[in-house]
Enzyme design. Structure first.
Site, PDB file in Angstrom:
ATOM      1  N   ASP A 283     -10.579   4.045  -1.628  1.00 37.78           N
ATOM      2  CA  ASP A 283     -11.287   3.040  -0.765  1.00 37.78           C
ATOM      3  C   ASP A 283     -12.693   3.167  -1.193  1.00 37.78           C
ATOM      4  O   ASP A 283     -13.376   4.200  -1.280  1.00 37.78           O
ATOM      5  CB  ASP A 283     -11.062   3.243   0.662  1.00 37.78           C
TER       6      ASP A 283
ATOM      7  N   ASP B   6       0.616  -1.157  -0.047  1.00 36.14           N
ATOM      8  CA  ASP B   6       0.078  -0.079   0.240  1.00 36.14           C
ATOM      9  C   ASP B   6       0.856   1.350   0.036  1.00 36.14           C
ATOM     10  O   ASP B   6       1.607   1.445   0.784  1.00 36.14           O
ATOM     11  CB  ASP B   6      -0.863  -0.102   1.292  1.00 36.14           C
TER      12      ASP B   6
HETATM   13  C1  GLA Z   1      -5.564   2.476   2.583  1.00 32.13           C
HETATM   14  C2  GLA Z   1      -5.862   1.075   1.737  1.00 32.13           C
HETATM   15  C3  GLA Z   1      -7.030   0.505   2.753  1.00 32.13           C
HETATM   16  C4  GLA Z   1      -6.445  -0.202   3.835  1.00 32.13           C
HETATM   17  C5  GLA Z   1      -6.001   0.977   4.529  1.00 32.13           C
HETATM   18  C6  GLA Z   1      -5.095   0.527   5.722  1.00 32.13           C
HETATM   19  O1  GLA Z   1      -6.339   3.246   3.078  1.00 32.13           O
HETATM   20  O2  GLA Z   1      -6.527   1.779   0.779  1.00 32.13           O
HETATM   21  O3  GLA Z   1      -7.594  -0.636   1.780  1.00 32.13           O
HETATM   22  O4  GLA Z   1      -5.550  -1.197   3.425  1.00 32.13           O
HETATM   23  O5  GLA Z   1      -4.990   1.866   3.741  1.00 32.13           O
HETATM   24  O6  GLA Z   1      -4.451   1.493   6.836  1.00 32.13           O
END
Ligand code: GLA
Length: 400
Positions: free
Chosen positions: A221, A161
């Site tokens: 997200d 990520d």
């Molecule tokens: C980002 C990702 C999410 C999750 C969070 C965790 O927002 O897009 O899917 O993994 O981080 O902190």
């Protein structure tokens, strides 16, 4: 040839063979890793992630409980395979630079063994930056060591990520940053599904396969509420996948983020809509909720085998939108054995009519129609099929 000259000729040959064998032993792990890598995620990965159900409070007990629940509630039998930790499992590095889990995860190897012993695969999460999005330790500067640690824990899936990587890499270094971890994974010789998460900002569908990615998030997200009502946000994410069809296929998938069934704020119609649209999109089906709180109706959505079969169809073709009239969209996905799935989606606030013309989707003759949510054959239809879709709902049919 004298025995002596025969022996002299034989010794160099044996030496040569030994040298060749040594050279092969050195390159085989990499060769194996590359061969195994090409078989990973042949269909869109299915599984569960701890993120939306538990966030940063997740514990080892929550994960084990979820594993047991997937066995007893039929999700495992329906094909959910990966058990993925998301953010917040990390502790600190020791003096050797080795990453350790925090005290909510006392023994990662044992957790991996537990997950494997129940027939699942083990997923983990990190960032190419120094910190994860939740502020935990990332892999920046420790890619090789971390990949080695994950392999030693038996990890089968890594979500990587972007988060704080933006502080240490320039925008044009994003590909290289992801390639660094790809190489580190390859060097372990242990097959790991590689899941990129940079929110679709730099068109990862174009370069993802080059850096070994098996899936890549295409958007922010799915449950980021800023400026959106929950259902509309989810639809915005799902609908925005149109146009990305050509980038999906065995081993490499567009990922519009987690399933929201049982997460919050959605009614059953909306949950059926997400399951249908994600399946039409050949998207990864990763449930992300506290599975112990699913109702029977929600479980029936997550485990509808006929809908899952649309997602997992061996033709591996991502569906596309064929029409949009106001809040009603019609999506189709070609399936194996001459079939096609058609989804009628209503993101409006009241029930609405919809129809599909069979000739327009390549079926000039009468067709058999089956409703995949009703699990019922509807009969033979000539020319077209019309239906009424509930508010925020879906009608999903298969024709052949
Ligand atoms: C980002 C990702 C999410 C999750 C969070 C965790 O927002 O897009 O899917 O993994 O981080 O902190």
């Amino acid at each position: 040839m004298t025995p002596a000259s025969g022996a002299q000729a034989w010794i160099p040959n044996r030496l040569k063979a030994a040298l060749v064998a040594l050279a092969l032993m050195a390159i085989l792990p990499l060769g194996n890793a590359i061969a195994q890598e090409s078989k990973l995620a042949a269909t869109p990965p299915m599984g569960w992630s701890a993120w939306y159900g538990f966030g940063c409070n997740v514990t080892e007990a929550d994960v084990k409980k979820s594993v047991d629940t997937m066995v007893s509630n039929g999700m495992k039998a329906a094909g959910y395979e990966y058990v993925n930790l998301d953010d917040c499992w990390q502790g600190t590095r020791d003096s050797e630079g080795l990453i350790h889990s925090n005290n909510r995860f006392p023994d990662m190897k044992a957790l991996g063994d537990y997950i494997h012993s129940r027939g699942f695969k083990f997923g983990i999460y990190s960032s190419p930056g120094p910190r994860t999005c939740g502020g935990f330790t990332g892999s920046y500067g420790y890619e090789k060591q971390d990949a080695g640690t994950y392999a030693s824990w038996g990890v089968d899936f890594l979500k990587y990520d972007w988060c704080s990587a933006a502080d240490v890499y320039k925008p044009d270094q994003i590909e290289a940053a992801y390639e660094k971890m790809h190489e580190a994974i390859l060097a372990t010789g242990h097959p790991i599904v590689y899941s990129l998460c940079e929110y679709g900002v730099d068109a990862p569908w174009i370069w993802g396969p080059k850096v070994g990615a098996n899936l890549w998030r295409t958007t922010g997200d799915v449950s980021n509420l800023v400026g959106f009502q929950e259902f509309q946000r989810m639809m915005f994410v799902g609908f925005s996948q149109d146009g990305l069809q050509s980038y999906a296929g065995p081993g490499h998938w567009n990922d519009p983020d987690f399933l929201q069934i049982g997460v919050r704020g959605l009614d059953l119609d909306a949950e059926r809509t997400q399951m249908s649209l994600w399946s039409l999109l050949a998207a990864p089906l990763i449930s992300s909720t506290d599975l112990t709180r699913l109702t029977q109706a929600q479980l029936a959505i997550l485990t509808n085998r006929e809908v899952i079969a649309v997602d997992q169809d061996p033709m591996s073709i991502q569906g596309r939108r064929i029409s949009q009239i106001g809040p009603v969209q019609v999506w189709v996905k070609k399936l194996s054995r001459g079939r096609i799935a058609v989804g009628f989606i209503n993101s409006g606030e009241s029930p609405l009519p919809a129809s599909v013309n069979f000739r327009k989707i390549g079926y000039p003759h009468p067709v058999k129609v089956r409703d995949l949510w009703e699990k019922k054959d509807l009969g033979i239809f000539n020319g077209s099929y019309s239906t009424t879709i509930p508010k925020h709902g879906v009608v999903l049919i298969e024709i052949h």
